[in-house]
Design a protein around this motif. Structure first.
Motif, PDB file in Angstrom:
ATOM      1  N   THR A 105      17.456  34.212  17.904  1.00 45.68           N
ATOM      2  CA  THR A 105      17.244  33.233  16.822  1.00 45.68           C
ATOM      3  C   THR A 105      17.940  31.903  17.070  1.00 45.68           C
ATOM      4  O   THR A 105      17.876  31.028  16.213  1.00 45.68           O
ATOM      5  CB  THR A 105      17.759  33.796  15.488  1.00 45.68           C
ATOM      6  N   ARG A 106      18.581  31.712  18.202  1.00 49.09           N
ATOM      7  CA  ARG A 106      19.402  30.514  18.356  1.00 49.09           C
ATOM      8  C   ARG A 106      18.582  29.227  18.476  1.00 49.09           C
ATOM      9  O   ARG A 106      19.096  28.148  18.202  1.00 49.09           O
ATOM     10  CB  ARG A 106      20.337  30.654  19.548  1.00 49.09           C
ATOM     11  N   GLY A 107      17.319  29.297  18.885  1.00 47.36           N
ATOM     12  CA  GLY A 107      16.462  28.109  18.888  1.00 47.36           C
ATOM     13  C   GLY A 107      16.955  27.018  19.832  1.00 47.36           C
ATOM     14  O   GLY A 107      17.711  27.248  20.772  1.00 47.36           O
ATOM     15  N   ARG A 108      16.538  25.792  19.539  1.00 46.20           N
ATOM     16  CA  ARG A 108      16.905  24.652  20.377  1.00 46.20           C
ATOM     17  C   ARG A 108      18.318  24.192  20.037  1.00 46.20           C
ATOM     18  O   ARG A 108      18.672  24.047  18.875  1.00 46.20           O
ATOM     19  CB  ARG A 108      15.911  23.494  20.167  1.00 46.20           C
ATOM     20  N   CYS A 109      19.118  23.976  21.080  1.00 47.39           N
ATOM     21  CA  CYS A 109      20.507  23.574  20.883  1.00 47.39           C
ATOM     22  C   CYS A 109      20.586  22.118  20.412  1.00 47.39           C
ATOM     23  O   CYS A 109      19.970  21.227  21.017  1.00 47.39           O
ATOM     24  CB  CYS A 109      21.294  23.754  22.179  1.00 47.39           C
ATOM     25  N   ALA A 110      21.349  21.887  19.370  1.00 47.01           N
ATOM     26  CA  ALA A 110      21.495  20.520  18.843  1.00 47.01           C
ATOM     27  C   ALA A 110      22.336  19.646  19.767  1.00 47.01           C
ATOM     28  O   ALA A 110      22.250  18.421  19.716  1.00 47.01           O
ATOM     29  CB  ALA A 110      22.145  20.574  17.460  1.00 47.01           C
ATOM     30  N   ALA A 111      23.139  20.280  20.644  1.00 42.45           N
ATOM     31  CA  ALA A 111      24.010  19.503  21.528  1.00 42.45           C
ATOM     32  C   ALA A 111      23.302  19.049  22.804  1.00 42.45           C
ATOM     33  O   ALA A 111      23.444  17.916  23.239  1.00 42.45           O
ATOM     34  CB  ALA A 111      25.262  20.319  21.865  1.00 42.45           C
ATOM     35  N   CYS A 112      22.550  19.982  23.443  1.00 34.72           N
ATOM     36  CA  CYS A 112      21.933  19.659  24.723  1.00 34.72           C
ATOM     37  C   CYS A 112      20.425  19.520  24.663  1.00 34.72           C
ATOM     38  O   CYS A 112      19.806  19.031  25.613  1.00 34.72           O
ATOM     39  CB  CYS A 112      22.302  20.724  25.769  1.00 34.72           C
ATOM     40  N   GLY A 113      19.817  19.998  23.569  1.00 37.17           N
ATOM     41  CA  GLY A 113      18.366  19.873  23.414  1.00 37.17           C
ATOM     42  C   GLY A 113      17.570  20.949  24.126  1.00 37.17           C
ATOM     43  O   GLY A 113      16.333  20.960  24.053  1.00 37.17           O
ATOM     44  N   LEU A 114      18.244  21.898  24.822  1.00 35.96           N
ATOM     45  CA  LEU A 114      17.541  22.951  25.534  1.00 35.96           C
ATOM     46  C   LEU A 114      17.215  24.098  24.575  1.00 35.96           C
ATOM     47  O   LEU A 114      17.863  24.298  23.577  1.00 35.96           O
ATOM     48  CB  LEU A 114      18.383  23.456  26.701  1.00 35.96           C
ATOM     49  N   GLY A 115      16.196  24.904  24.970  1.00 37.10           N
ATOM     50  CA  GLY A 115      15.838  26.050  24.166  1.00 37.10           C
ATOM     51  C   GLY A 115      14.367  26.054  23.847  1.00 37.10           C
ATOM     52  O   GLY A 115      13.700  25.037  23.853  1.00 37.10           O
TER      53      GLY A 115
END
Length: 272
Positions: free
Chosen positions: A262-272
């Protein structure tokens, strides 16, 4: 092949994990009972029923030090993990890297095992919560002395109904992790935080109790007398500690699987 940056210091990582382990290890010597006693004191203030609190006076200084050690140990573990991720060239927050590294997610084989762990967690939590609820309702299953908790026992008696609610929360967490579902109004960090605290509590109690039982079986400790069990049947103590250990481990595994799915796209790096 994993390449480390020139700023990577193995001694920093080793020291961080050792510090985290020592702090969390110290907290595990009794933090589960500290948190439970805090809950029981809260229920007692609301209901006016002291329940078993008279036999379980809280050492506030010692309890506070263990809770503080748990918080500090967790912070040390997170800081160490983020330092190592940065040294690997990955995102410190999520652990992903541009080359595709970043750990398991829902598409990998671990997903099925973590879902099974969620259902096992729910079953174990239901067993524990059901036992405590039936005691609160006046049941005597698992008791050698029907008056073990006093003459006037209610579901809201501290140590009975409140721990049954903890079992119900464990059921909800296990099923939610297995089915990758939580209500929309609950952010994902809330069940993950509850699972972390619940796992620490259950695993620490399970390890302590199981270790003492094994030591008594080997003759290294004197087994408790019948009177020392407060009217609770011996088989309850013999079975409850392995249950706690397994419950904590399955909750932790299920929570890790839920996190990755459920972690989805990372707000810090934009990956996911």
């Amino acid at each position: 092949m994993v390449s480390l940056t020139s700023s990577y210091r193995p001694a920093v990582v080793a020291g961080g994990w050792i510090a985290a382990g020592l702090l969390i290890g110290y907290s595990a010597t009794g933090v589960a009972f500290d948190i439970l006693l805090l809950i029981m004191h809260g229920v007692s203030l609301l209901s006016g029923d002291t329940g078993m609190l008279g036999l379980m006076d809280m050492d506030w200084l010692l309890s506070g030090s263990r809770i503080a050690a748990l918080v500090a140990g967790t912070a040390a573990a997170v800081a160490t993990m983020r330092y190592r991720r940065r040294a690997l060239g990955a995102c410190a927050r999520c652990g992903r890297a541009a080359d595709g590294r970043g750990g398991p997610d829902g598409r990998h084989g671990l997903s099925g095992y973590t879902r099974h762990a969620g259902y096992a967690c729910a079953l174990l939590a239901a067993a524990y919560g059901g036992l405590k609820a039936q005691w609160g309702l006046g049941g005597t299953f698992g008791l050698d002395d029907p008056r073990a908790f006093g003459d006037d026992v209610h579901l809201w008696t501290p140590g009975l109904g409140d721990t049954a609610v903890l079992g119900l929360i464990g059921v909800a967490l296990g099923i939610g992790f297995a089915r990758t579902w939580t209500p929309r109004f609950i952010p994902r960090w809330m069940p993950l935080t509850a699972a972390f605290v619940g796992s620490v509590m259950s695993i620490s109690v399970g390890l302590l109790g199981t270790g003492m039982s094994v030591a008594a079986g080997l003759g290294l400790l004197e087994p408790p007398n019948h009177g020392d069990l407060g009217g609770v049947s011996a088989w309850v103590f013999q079975g409850i500690y392995p249950l706690f250990l397994t419950w904590g481990l399955t909750m932790a595994v299920a929570a890790v699987g839920y996190h990755y799915r459920t972690r989805g796209r990372c707000a810090a790096c934009g990956l996911g």
